[in-house]
Structures are given as C-alpha cells and as structure tokens.
Write a protein that holds these residues in place. Structure first.
Motif, PDB file in Angstrom:
ATOM      1  N   ARG A   1       0.324   5.609  -0.039  1.00 51.67           N
ATOM      2  CA  ARG A   1      -0.309   6.520  -0.392  1.00 51.67           C
ATOM      3  C   ARG A   1       0.138   7.868  -0.725  1.00 51.67           C
ATOM      4  O   ARG A   1       1.111   8.012  -0.123  1.00 51.67           O
ATOM      5  CB  ARG A   1      -1.268   6.804   1.085  1.00 51.67           C
ATOM      6  CG  ARG A   1      -2.164   5.638   1.370  1.00 51.67           C
ATOM      7  CD  ARG A   1      -2.727   5.740   2.803  1.00 51.67           C
ATOM      8  NE  ARG A   1      -3.671   4.603   3.244  1.00 51.67           N
ATOM      9  CZ  ARG A   1      -4.692   4.433   2.546  1.00 51.67           C
ATOM     10  NH1 ARG A   1      -5.333   5.279   1.895  1.00 51.67           N
ATOM     11  NH2 ARG A   1      -5.424   3.330   2.936  1.00 51.67           N
TER      12      ARG A   1
ATOM     13  N   ASP B   1      -3.264  -0.069  -3.528  1.00 50.77           N
ATOM     14  CA  ASP B   1      -3.931  -0.319  -2.416  1.00 50.77           C
ATOM     15  C   ASP B   1      -3.851  -2.056  -2.336  1.00 50.77           C
ATOM     16  O   ASP B   1      -4.579  -2.803  -2.808  1.00 50.77           O
ATOM     17  CB  ASP B   1      -5.535   0.110  -2.558  1.00 50.77           C
ATOM     18  CG  ASP B   1      -6.071  -0.013  -1.316  1.00 50.77           C
ATOM     19  OD1 ASP B   1      -5.818  -0.288  -0.292  1.00 50.77           O
ATOM     20  OD2 ASP B   1      -7.608   0.450  -1.307  1.00 50.77           O
TER      21      ASP B   1
ATOM     22  N   ARG C   1      -5.578  -1.018  -7.398  1.00 51.43           N
ATOM     23  CA  ARG C   1      -5.997  -2.194  -6.834  1.00 51.43           C
ATOM     24  C   ARG C   1      -5.829  -3.367  -8.118  1.00 51.43           C
ATOM     25  O   ARG C   1      -6.015  -3.072  -9.251  1.00 51.43           O
ATOM     26  CB  ARG C   1      -7.565  -2.329  -6.693  1.00 51.43           C
ATOM     27  CG  ARG C   1      -7.618  -1.859  -5.194  1.00 51.43           C
ATOM     28  CD  ARG C   1      -9.042  -2.002  -5.055  1.00 51.43           C
ATOM     29  NE  ARG C   1      -9.203  -1.723  -3.497  1.00 51.43           N
ATOM     30  CZ  ARG C   1     -10.497  -1.858  -2.836  1.00 51.43           C
ATOM     31  NH1 ARG C   1     -11.517  -2.298  -3.873  1.00 51.43           N
ATOM     32  NH2 ARG C   1     -10.578  -1.693  -1.630  1.00 51.43           N
TER      33      ARG C   1
ATOM     34  N   THR D   1       0.978  -1.215  -0.002  1.00 48.41           N
ATOM     35  CA  THR D   1      -0.002   0.073  -0.007  1.00 48.41           C
ATOM     36  C   THR D   1       0.742   1.383  -0.104  1.00 48.41           C
ATOM     37  O   THR D   1       1.929   1.152   0.708  1.00 48.41           O
ATOM     38  CB  THR D   1      -0.971   0.138   1.485  1.00 48.41           C
ATOM     39  OG1 THR D   1      -1.619  -1.135   1.275  1.00 48.41           O
ATOM     40  CG2 THR D   1      -1.824   1.204   1.229  1.00 48.41           C
TER      41      THR D   1
ATOM     42  N   ALA E   1      -4.877   6.840  -2.350  1.00 43.14           N
ATOM     43  CA  ALA E   1      -4.066   5.342  -2.208  1.00 43.14           C
ATOM     44  C   ALA E   1      -3.544   5.210  -3.816  1.00 43.14           C
ATOM     45  O   ALA E   1      -4.366   4.971  -4.427  1.00 43.14           O
ATOM     46  CB  ALA E   1      -4.792   4.362  -1.724  1.00 43.14           C
TER      47      ALA E   1
END
Lengths: 534, 276
Positions: free
Chosen positions: B10, B18, B209, B8, B15
């Motif tokens: 950020r 993620d 993602r 992850t 993000a």
C-alpha cells in the motif's frame, strides 16, 4: 513563466528544511523551527568570527570611515566568490533538470535567470555573513543615521549581485580551463586548492595586512578612489551617502545586466554542448578478484574521486591535514621556543594540557572531512543497485564509514604524529591522543551516515545540493565543530580544576567509545530500517 | 523458483498491489502484463527485495525475501526499467564490481563478460565511462552484469525498452537459453507480441490485482494476447471496490463509458482502431 521557475528553485532549496524525504511528508513545525534554530546558530557562530575581524580592523583604522566600509565590502566580495565560484558552472549549466527544462517552451533568458537566482541566494548568504558583522560593529562604534543603516543593508544585496555576476564569469572561465585537461576532477581540486592556499595565506597574514593598511592608508584611499571606484562608492554608500550608493547600485546592476545578456546568448550552446570524450579501446585482461567489502569500498572511492564537488566539499581535510603537518614542521623552532618560554616563565603547568589541546585541534580539523554525511543521498537513482545486490546493509554502511575513516584517520594521525614530535609529547600521551582522535573520527563517520539516513535527499537535480547544501552535511560539519568546542569549553570552565588534562583525555576516550557504541547500535537497528525503507 | 503469496503493498490508503499470488517454476519464462500503474514494477521490486511490502510472503529458491534477503539475492538478478548504473565507473569497472559482489572468479567472469559483451557489441566500449554510454548501451551493460553470475532467477522490468532489434533478439535467445538450463525469468512488458511469442506463462494485473494467469494457452485460448488483455482490461466487475470507477486515468483516456451507460467501453474498439 519566470515566477514559476523561481518558485520551483525556491521549493528545491527549501525542501530539505520543510520535508522529511524519508517519509515523503512535511516536517512538523517543531522540526522546521529546530532546523531554523540550528541554521541560525551556525550562521551566528560564523558571523561572530567575522565580527572579530571587523573589530580588529575597526580598532586600527576606525569603523566610521569609507575605507573600513570598503574593506568590509571586499571581504564580502572575496568570501562570496570563494563560496560560489566552483558550484556556479554546475548550477547554471549542468543541472539534471536542464534537459527537461530546455525541452519546454521556456525562453533561455528566463531559464538562465532562474538558475542565476540560486547562485544569487548563495552569494547573498556569503555576503551577509562577511559584511553584516562589519556593519554592525560600525553601527555600535559610531553614530549612524537610519538612512545609513538602510543603505548599508541594501549594499549587501547589491554586493551579492556583483558577486553573482563575477561568479558566473569566473565559473565559466574555470570550467573552460578545467575542460582542457583530461582529468577534470583532479584539475578542479588543484585549482581550488590554489584558491584555498591564497585564502589561508591571507588569513595567516591578516595582522601584517592590517598593519600594511594602517601604514599606507592614504595610498590605499587614493588607490581605491582612483582605480576601484565601485568599491569606493560602496564604502561611501554604506555610510549613508546617497549619490555614492546609487552609483554603486547602478554599477552592480550594469555589470549584472551585461553578464546576463552575454550568458543568455550562449546559454543553450553551453548547456547542450557535449564534452569531448577520448575514445579508449577496451583490451581484455584478467581481472583481480576482490571480496565484497573491498569491492564496496572501491566503489565508494570511485564515487569520491569521480566528483570534484564531492572532493572539495567533503574531503579537503585529507589534503589540509598533511599541509598543516608541514606547516608545524616548518615552524618547529618557533613552536619549541614558545614552549621553552612557557617553561621559563613558570607556566609549566600549562604544558600538561599539550596532549589534550593537540588531540582537540586534530579532531577539530578532521571535521572538515564529512564524506559519509552525503553518502546515502549521493546514491540517488543508483540506490536500486545496492538494494538488489546480495550485500548486507551493514556491509554497505561499513564501506561508507570506511571511506571517511580511511581518508581522515591516516592524515589525522600524520598530523598528530608531527605535532607530538614537535611538541615533545611522551609516547603514552601521544598514544592516548591518537586513540581519542581515531575514536572521534570513527564517531563522526558513523554519525554522518546516521544523520544522512535520517535526512536523505535522493531527488536532487544538482550534485552540489547533496554535498554542499544538504541538511545532513550542514549538521555533521558544524556539529563536529560544536561538539569539540562544547567539550573544550566545559572542561576549561567547569572541570579544569578537578580533573587533570591526562585524566580528561582518558575520560574523553571512554566518552567517544560509548558514543561510537551507541551510534553503531542505532545504525544496526534504526539505521538499517531507515535504509531499507528508502 | 519464485513464489509470491498474497502480496500486498500500500501507498497510504491506496493498494498498489492487492493480495497477489504467483508461482514461477524453474525453466519458465513468465510474462507480467498490465497497464501503466497497475502494480507491475511494485511487484517486481518487492520480489527483488528493494521494496518493503505490507503483507504476504515472497520465496525465491526456497528462501524468504523478508527473512533471508541475501540468500535470495545471491540467486537472482534484477534489471530495472531504467538502467541507472554507476556513471563514475567505466563499463568494465562496473562489471568487475558486480562480479566481485557475487564472488565470480576471474576466469569465469572474463569468459562471461566476453561472451555477453561481445554479443551485445559493447565490448570495445567497456573501457569508457558509463556516463558516456547511450541508453541502449547502458541497458546492454545492465543485462551483461545481470548474467555474469549465472542467476537462477532473472527479474526484468521492461527489458526490451531501449534495445535495438538485434540486441532484443539476442536477449530473447539468452532468456530462452537460461530457462532451458533450469533458470527462470519473470519480466514485465507492454509489448504483447513479444510476451505471446516468448513466454511460457503470463499473468495480467489490473489495479494491483491479478486478474488472470496461467500458461499462454490457458490465458489466451484461440485469441491473441492483445485481444485478451484488452477484453480483461475492459471488464467492469474486476475493478477493485476501492477505485473510483469514474475517475481512473484509464477510463479518462483509453477507456470511456458506452453511450447507453451500460458499462465501460474501449474507445478504440468503438472507433474500430484496435480490432484486427
């Protein structure tokens, strides 16, 4: 459109002050004020030196006449030219954003004007630094009308305009001459050294020059009036003579306009010109293997010698210290006579200060080298390379510090050795002074790196910004001077009577040893984190 | 060879990557695809150790990039999307610098420089400053430098951008050869045809993602990789909750809402531009 471009350039100039590049956030108001105070402190300190010159000149020829004002203006002209001539060409034609800007529908004239604005800002800074103290001295010594004050201040702005125009022309000529040679960086450095030699000749001969001015004041007056009318008009204008001021302003504007018109016609041609590249065929040969440390140090050296701007702004001490050593040797007889005279006049006690003064002077001159101060910023787009290679952050830091150490310690020790010989220092004192000088330089190297890690600028569009106009270089260059001056002043004013010079020398060795340990400790922890977060 | 677990990263509240997990085995060419800003470069930089991340762990050849970065970097090579190399060096000086850092002996480096530089047809220019190289030549030099220490893992960000067809073909050959010899390659690309032909495995990332990964057959089945990518990119339910579904750049450009407002629709599909 011009407004947009000027805004961009202004943002680029102010971003170091207003933005924390590491975090990408705006600095706190306190941080900006602190930066401003530091800048003001440096400006006032340098201004004080010019005030002293002005006082010297004013007390000789009077400060309320046009010749004094003209000579003050000449000082601004020379300093302005000296300060901006070598960066003007790069600023105008070699900025990294030129390709982008040239691809946009921007009239070349506007583009050039926005670039010239940056040169003008620098010229104004130098002219103010050289001329304002002289004018202030004149205002103090002679009753000047409010109009005189206003016109003399406006004179600085127009003088900066004249300096900008001349810098553009001379900068172009220098680039033209340098371009004829294959080793451009070296030639640039040599040409600059020639200028510096002339400057220092002027500096050292100031007394004789002043004497000559006083003796020949009438001839100089007639000469300026007859052959350098703009300077004559400038001098009279700064005293409040409106027609003369208007004449000077008009001349400055006209010269600027002519230069601007000529350059705007050739701007695209020069900006887009590709430099001649002599084709060199690669011949395969067996390479010599180096260790990681040597490879990194060699890379730093190549970065240094590959950039005239870097060499000139951060490494001149390497050449000037041996030159200073030669000057001392040449004047050995006079210096030793001075020492003998001191002895003869019962000032033997002062001779005990010689090792301390020699060490302080060498430390002071050594601060002209601040190679580690922009070394992180100079990585810029190449930073990914160091970060992706299997080298520790400590190794990277060591190479950057060692560049400054090697380029500074060797000439500094040569200078100190010559000083020790000429001043007949005993071996123990000379060795102690040498240890102090080495520790001081090592401290400056580490501190320069630390400051750059706290104030990195990885997004410059012009290398000059990283090596000349960045906060880290400013802090380290003037910070070094301030440290030496404060320590010297503290000793002379407070400790001289209780601590012998020899003892103070050893105390300073201890002090810089501790200072080195502290800054190295920060580099190993905070510095490493700061680097990894870049 | 490369194990990314729950990565992850950020940027402030956003993000960029993620909870992403990927495993790359020796011998695999692993393609990484996604639209602009999906988090590909961030993932690659994190895996290379040039960008810190907020959570998760990355292991290279059994070493953690967080706690043993040097051990990881010794076995990997990274080629960024933009070959910003040391312009103050000549080509050969740059290659020798890299070889020195990796401790490659003179004979081996000489052999490999000759092998790769002559294949990419830049050997004759190695005495020239890097600043005089074209973008493609710099890319070839970056590839040569990356191969000089025979890395076990090569991480490449858009490696084919700027390369001429011959050099692209050569690079693909080198990539396959490295993997056949037990190495692994993890690279991002927008050229889906290349990914389809070259990769053993592929991962598709969207808005930070991972939305699909596996062998090429598992990911695309009987369809083309392009079709699968476009369909996945068009899926509404995989848009992370923290993204504003009406204001993403993608929706405003390539993707739009269907007339009956029953979910996003690919404008190109509606216009019949992309279906073959």
């Amino acid at each position: 459109m011009l407004k947009t471009l000027l805004k961009k350039d202004l943002q680029a100039m102010l971003v170091t002050i207003t933005t924390d590049r590491r975090k990408g956030t705006r600095r706190s108001t306190g941080g900006i004020i602190g930066f401003g105070v530091l800048f003001a402190l440096v400006f006032v300190s340098l201004g004080f030196a010019f005030f002293t010159y002005a006082a010297l000149l004013g007390s000789s020829i009077g400060a309320g006449n046009w010749v004094y004002m003209s000579l003050t203006g000449c000082m601004g002209l020379l300093l302005g030219l000296f300060g901006s001539i070598f960066s003007t060409f790069t600023t105008l034609y070699k900025a990294k954003d030129n390709e982008l800007l040239l691809s946009l529908p921007i009239p070349p004239g506007n583009l050039l004007l926005s670039k010239i604005f940056t040169v003008y800002a620098m010229s104004l800074l130098f002219c103010t630094l050289a001329m304002l103290p002289g004018f202030i001295y004149s205002w103090i010594e002679h009753a000047v009308s409010p109009l005189g004050v206003v016109l003399s201040i406006l004179t600085i702005f127009f003088m900066a305009l004249l300096v900008t125009a001349l810098s553009c022309v001379l900068g172009w000529l220098v680039a033209l001459v340098v371009g004829l040679f294959p080793k451009k960086n070296i030639v640039t450095v040599l040409v600059t050294l020639l200028f510096i030699a002339v400057y220092y000749l002027f500096y050292f001969k100031i007394q004789q020059i002043l004497q000559s001015i006083i003796t020949n004041i009438d001839a100089i007056e007639n000469g300026i009036r007859g052959y350098a009318y703009p300077i004559y008009a400038m001098g009279r204008g700064a005293l409040g003579h409106v027609p003369s001021f208007l004449a000077f302003a008009g001349i400055a504007l006209a010269v600027f306009a002519v230069v601007y018109l000529v350059l705007s016609r050739s701007f695209i041609r020069i900006s887009t010109r590709t430099e001649k590249q002599h084709m060199v065929q690669y011949r395969e040969k067996r390479a010599r293997q180096s260790g990681e440390g040597a490879a990194l140090l060699r890379k730093e050296f190549k970065r240094f010698t590959g950039s005239a701007v870097y060499m000139l702004n951060c490494g001149l001490g390497t050449l000037l210290m041996p030159i200073a050593a030669i000057v001392i040797l040449v004047n050995m007889k006079d210096i030793r006579n001075l020492l003998e005279m001191a002895k003869a006049n019962g000032l033997e006690g002062l001779l005990a200060y010689v090792p301390l003064i020699a060490a302080a002077m060498v430390c002071f001159i050594s601060t002209m080298n601040d190679l580690s101060a922009p070394s992180i910023s100079l990585e810029a787009k190449n930073l990914w390379l160091l970060k992706s290679l299997p080298v520790s952050t400590d190794s990277i830091f060591r190479a950057k510090k060692n560049l400054n150490n090697v380029c500074t310690i060797i000439p500094a020790l040569i200078l100190l050795a010559v000083a020790a010989f000429v001043l007949k220092m005993n071996i123990v004192d000379a060795a102690a002074a040498a240890v102090l000088v080495v520790l001081f330089i090592m401290f400056c190297s580490a501190a320069g790196l630390a400051v750059n890690l706290k104030m990195p600028n990885l997004n410059w569009t012009n290398e000059t910004v990283a090596v000349k106009q960045s906060g880290s270089v400013l802090v380290v260059l003037f910070g070094g001077w301030v440290v030496v001056l404060i320590i010297g002043a503290l000793y002379w004013l407070l400790l001289r009577k209780v601590v012998s010079p020899q003892a103070f020398l050893y105390i300073m060795i201890g002090f810089f040893l501790v200072a080195n340990i502290l800054v190295e400790s920060w580099l190993r922890h905070g510095g490493r984190k700061a680097f990894e977060a870049l | 060879m490369l194990k990314i677990e729950h990565l992850t990263k950020r940027y402030g509240e956003k993000a960029a990557v993620d909870d992403l997990s990927l495993h790359i085995q020796p011998g695999e060419i692993y393609g990484f695809i996604g639209h602009n800003g999906a988090g590909k470069t961030t993932t690659l930089k994190a895996a290379t150790g040039i960008m810190q991340f907020d959570a998760g762990e990355i292991h290279i050849d059994g070493h953690s990039i967080k706690s043993e970065p040097l051990a990881c970097k010794r076995v990997l090579a990274y080629i960024p999307d933009n070959p910003d190399l040391y312009e103050f060096m000549t080509g050969i000086q740059y290659l020798n610098f890299i070889a020195d850092i990796f401790g490659v002996d003179p004979d081996t480096r000489g052999r490999r420089i000759h092998q790769y530089a002559s294949a990419f047809e830049i050997e004759g220019s190695l005495a020239m400053p890097v600043s005089s190289f074209s973008h493609g030549m710099k890319q070839k030099l970056a590839v040569t430098a990356a191969l000089i220490h025979e890395p076990k893992l090569i991480i490449m960000d858009e490696p084919f951008v700027g390369l001429d067809p011959v050099a692209s073909h050569l690079l693909k050959g080198f990539m396959r050869e490295i993997c056949d010899n037990g190495g692994a390659i993890f690279f991002s690309t927008h050229v889906l045809e290349v990914a389809e032909k070259l990769c053993d495995k592929v991962a598709i990332i969207k808005a930070g993602r991972l939305i699909k990964s596996g062998t090429m057959d598992e990911v695309k089945g009987d369809e083309s990789l392009e079709d699968v990518f476009l369909e996945l990119a068009n899926e509404p339910d995989i848009v992370p909750q923290n993204m504003d579904s009406t204001s993403t750049g993608s929706r405003g450009g390539l993707f739009g809402r269907s007339a009956n407002n029953d979910g996003p629709e690919l404008l190109g599909q509606r216009k019949g531009l992309f279906r073959r």
